[in-house]
Design an enzyme around this catalytic site. Structure first.
Site, mmCIF file in Angstrom:
data_model
loop_
_atom_site.group_PDB
_atom_site.id
_atom_site.type_symbol
_atom_site.label_atom_id
_atom_site.label_comp_id
_atom_site.label_asym_id
_atom_site.label_seq_id
_atom_site.Cartn_x
_atom_site.Cartn_y
_atom_site.Cartn_z
ATOM 1 N N LEU A 110 96.039 19.640 -41.853
ATOM 2 C CA LEU A 110 94.733 19.843 -41.202
ATOM 3 C C LEU A 110 93.640 20.069 -42.229
ATOM 4 O O LEU A 110 92.473 19.785 -42.005
ATOM 5 C CB LEU A 110 94.791 21.069 -40.274
ATOM 6 N N GLY A 111 94.034 20.610 -43.365
ATOM 7 C CA GLY A 111 93.054 20.896 -44.409
ATOM 8 C C GLY A 111 93.756 21.428 -45.638
ATOM 9 O O GLY A 111 94.948 21.764 -45.588
ATOM 10 N N SER A 112 93.017 21.482 -46.745
ATOM 11 C CA SER A 112 93.614 21.982 -47.990
ATOM 12 C C SER A 112 92.719 23.034 -48.594
ATOM 13 O O SER A 112 91.497 22.958 -48.490
ATOM 14 C CB SER A 112 93.768 20.853 -49.003
ATOM 15 N N GLY A 113 93.353 24.013 -49.245
ATOM 16 C CA GLY A 113 92.606 25.028 -49.975
ATOM 17 C C GLY A 113 93.045 25.002 -51.429
ATOM 18 O O GLY A 113 93.769 24.092 -51.844
ATOM 19 N N PHE B 55 95.043 27.047 -52.857
ATOM 20 C CA PHE B 55 96.410 27.492 -53.124
ATOM 21 C C PHE B 55 97.424 26.956 -52.131
ATOM 22 O O PHE B 55 98.510 27.482 -51.998
ATOM 23 C CB PHE B 55 96.450 29.020 -53.161
ATOM 24 N N VAL C 262 96.936 23.623 -45.073
ATOM 25 C CA VAL C 262 97.036 24.091 -43.689
ATOM 26 C C VAL C 262 97.546 22.904 -42.881
ATOM 27 O O VAL C 262 96.993 21.807 -42.951
ATOM 28 C CB VAL C 262 95.669 24.585 -43.168
ATOM 29 N N LYS D 206 99.279 28.045 -42.388
ATOM 30 C CA LYS D 206 98.618 28.067 -43.707
ATOM 31 C C LYS D 206 99.682 28.396 -44.752
ATOM 32 O O LYS D 206 100.182 29.521 -44.804
ATOM 33 C CB LYS D 206 97.493 29.117 -43.692
ATOM 34 N N ASP E 186 83.027 35.250 -48.171
ATOM 35 C CA ASP E 186 83.109 33.814 -48.505
ATOM 36 C C ASP E 186 82.502 32.982 -47.372
ATOM 37 O O ASP E 186 83.038 31.930 -47.012
ATOM 38 C CB ASP E 186 84.567 33.422 -48.756
HETATM 39 P P1 ATP Z 1 89.896 27.838 -50.064
HETATM 40 O O1 ATP Z 1 90.669 27.852 -51.297
HETATM 41 O O2 ATP Z 1 88.983 26.634 -49.933
HETATM 42 O O3 ATP Z 1 89.165 29.103 -49.756
HETATM 43 P P2 ATP Z 1 92.191 28.486 -48.457
HETATM 44 O O4 ATP Z 1 93.395 28.110 -49.263
HETATM 45 O O5 ATP Z 1 91.922 29.939 -48.325
HETATM 46 O O6 ATP Z 1 90.920 27.650 -48.880
HETATM 47 P P3 ATP Z 1 91.390 27.884 -45.764
HETATM 48 O O7 ATP Z 1 89.962 27.776 -46.163
HETATM 49 O O8 ATP Z 1 91.754 29.001 -44.861
HETATM 50 O O9 ATP Z 1 92.364 27.865 -47.025
HETATM 51 O O10 ATP Z 1 91.830 26.510 -45.102
HETATM 52 C C1 ATP Z 1 91.668 25.280 -45.760
HETATM 53 C C2 ATP Z 1 91.231 24.234 -44.749
HETATM 54 O O11 ATP Z 1 92.234 24.106 -43.731
HETATM 55 C C3 ATP Z 1 89.958 24.596 -44.006
HETATM 56 O O12 ATP Z 1 88.813 24.168 -44.695
HETATM 57 C C4 ATP Z 1 90.146 23.882 -42.667
HETATM 58 O O13 ATP Z 1 89.779 22.523 -42.788
HETATM 59 C C5 ATP Z 1 91.642 23.930 -42.458
HETATM 60 N N1 ATP Z 1 92.007 25.085 -41.606
HETATM 61 C C6 ATP Z 1 92.101 26.377 -41.970
HETATM 62 N N2 ATP Z 1 92.458 27.165 -40.951
HETATM 63 C C7 ATP Z 1 92.595 26.358 -39.888
HETATM 64 C C8 ATP Z 1 92.946 26.574 -38.501
HETATM 65 N N3 ATP Z 1 93.231 27.788 -38.055
HETATM 66 N N4 ATP Z 1 92.984 25.497 -37.696
HETATM 67 C C9 ATP Z 1 92.694 24.258 -38.159
HETATM 68 N N5 ATP Z 1 92.364 23.990 -39.438
HETATM 69 C C10 ATP Z 1 92.305 25.020 -40.297
#
Ligand code: ATP
Length: 361
Positions: A19-22, A24, A27, A42, A139
């Site tokens: 669904l998405g990437s961060g 670390f 998701v 996540k 953030d």
């Molecule tokens: P970053 O390093 O950018 O701060 P992170 O590793 O903490 O990211 P998140 O920002 O929580 O991760 O999530 C990364 C991406 O995953 C988000 O930008 C979003 O696109 C997707 N995502 C996160 N949580 C959800 C959710 N509950 N439902 C659907 N998609 C999600």
């Protein structure tokens, strides 16, 4: 302390698409085997040893989990479960399918201020609840403001990514230089003690962008952006704010205030006449004013481009660090890096570390 289940997440959930990437991990869409319900998993990589710069400290995920467990609110993503294996932690979150608020708006032909305000109100309600629990998000940026679903014409705001969030304890002095340059408050840059007011600065920046399609402090490099923030160097250029109401500008001015104690809090914002008009004239002004859609679409397209650029940069950097880490007996010599708003990858300020690296109580 949160309960981290030592079981294998795959025994309970079927793992689906990304669904998405961060920074670390990823998701992914997951389906609960017992009920068939969809959630968002996540997957966070945890640091294996002190040499490793890859992955997160377990304690920082514990903080994220603790925060999420404390806040149950319709405008804040809900946490269901946490699984722990040797190398990763998996947070099972409410699935948010509506995408980012900014993308939703950028798809529209036009948007009245009164329509934008409906979203701002929900953001402020979620944030106000968080702040009432003495927790700051730290953030807030467009990427972390999502919409519950795509089907409803008026989807709900969901605040996500509590990776930098902090719960203040009584009398505690907390400093951190983490964040994303465009959105961080002056006290973050100056390494001063922080409070929930730092989030309100970010709300000021986000509102400015939402209305004008311009980022108030954006410079050509991160250093320039940070200098502009410290100098409070921003203006409402007539050509970009021609469709904006004076109440909206007043709302922003009361947030982009250098002294955190003078900034509006979330509950003050909810009572500001731009959000809650008292007179008919105020109400009418909001319906006459609109957001600068031409600029906004440009801003959003550029933002999306930078996000994909940054992800590629982070991946390359991780591979590079991994190689260096293997070769180096002195891991501390490896430079830490941060996410940048600028396209100038050579000028990332080492003092502003992107994620959970430099917070201190
Ligand atoms: P970053 O390093 O950018 O701060 P992170 O590793 O903490 O990211 P998140 O920002 O929580 O991760 O999530 C990364 C991406 O995953 C988000 O930008 C979003 O696109 C997707 N995502 C996160 N949580 C959800 C959710 N509950 N439902 C659907 N998609 C999600």
């Amino acid at each position: 302390m949160a309960v981290f289940k030592p079981e294998n997440v795959e025994d309970f959930y079927e793992i689906g698409d990304v669904l998405g990437s961060g920074h670390f991990g990823q998701v992914r869409k997951v389906r609960e085997l017992a009920t068939g319900t969809y959630w968002a998993g996540k997957f966070l990589k945890i640091r294996k040893n002190s040499c490793s710069r890859l992955g997160l400290e377990r304690s920082s995920v514990e903080r994220e989990v603790e925060v999420l467990q404390t806040v149950q609110h319709p405008n804040i993503v809900a946490l269901k479960d946490v699984f722990e294996s040797r190398a990763e932690l998996v947070l099972i979150l409410e699935i948010v399918t509506g995408g980012e608020l900014f993308d939703f708006i950028a798809d529209k032909e036009n948007l009245l201020e009164s329509e934008a305000i409906e979203f701002m109100k929900q953001i402020l309600e979620g944030l106000g609840f968080l702040h009432s629990k003495n927790i700051a998000h730290f953030d807030l940026k467009p990427e972390n403001i999502m919409l519950s679903d795509k089907l409803s014409p008026n989807p709900n705001i969901k605040l996500i990514d509590f990776g930098l969030a902090h719960r203040f304890h009584q009398g505690e002095e907390f400093r951190s230089t983490s964040g994303t340059p465009q959105y961080i408050a002056p006290e973050v840059i100056n390494s001063e003690p922080l409070s929930t007011a730092a989030d309100m600065w970010s709300i000021g920046v986000i509102t400015y962008i939402l209305l004008s399609g311009l980022s108030p402090f954006q410079g050509d490099t991160d250093q320039e952006t940070l200098r502009n923030i410290i100098a409070l160097k921003y203006e409402f250029e007539a050509q970009n704010f021609s469709e904006t109401s004076s109440m909206a500008k007043d709302f922003i001015e009361k947030l982009l205030v250098k002294d955190p104690s003078e900034r509006m809090a979330a509950e003050d914002c909810l009572l500001h006449p731009w959000i809650k008009p008292i007179t008919r004239k105020q109400e009418a002004n909001r319906n006459r004013s609109s957001i600068n859609m031409k600029n906004f679409k440009k801003f959003n397209a550029r933002r999306k481009w930078k996000m994909s650029y940054n992800m590629v940069w982070v991946c390359n950097r991780l591979v590079h660090l991994q190689l260096l880490c293997k070769a180096s007996s002195d891991p501390d010599s490896l430079q830490r890096q941060c996410e940048s708003d600028s396209e100038d990858t050579e000028s990332k300020p080492a003092s502003l570390l992107r994620r959970r690296l430099s917070s201190s109580s």
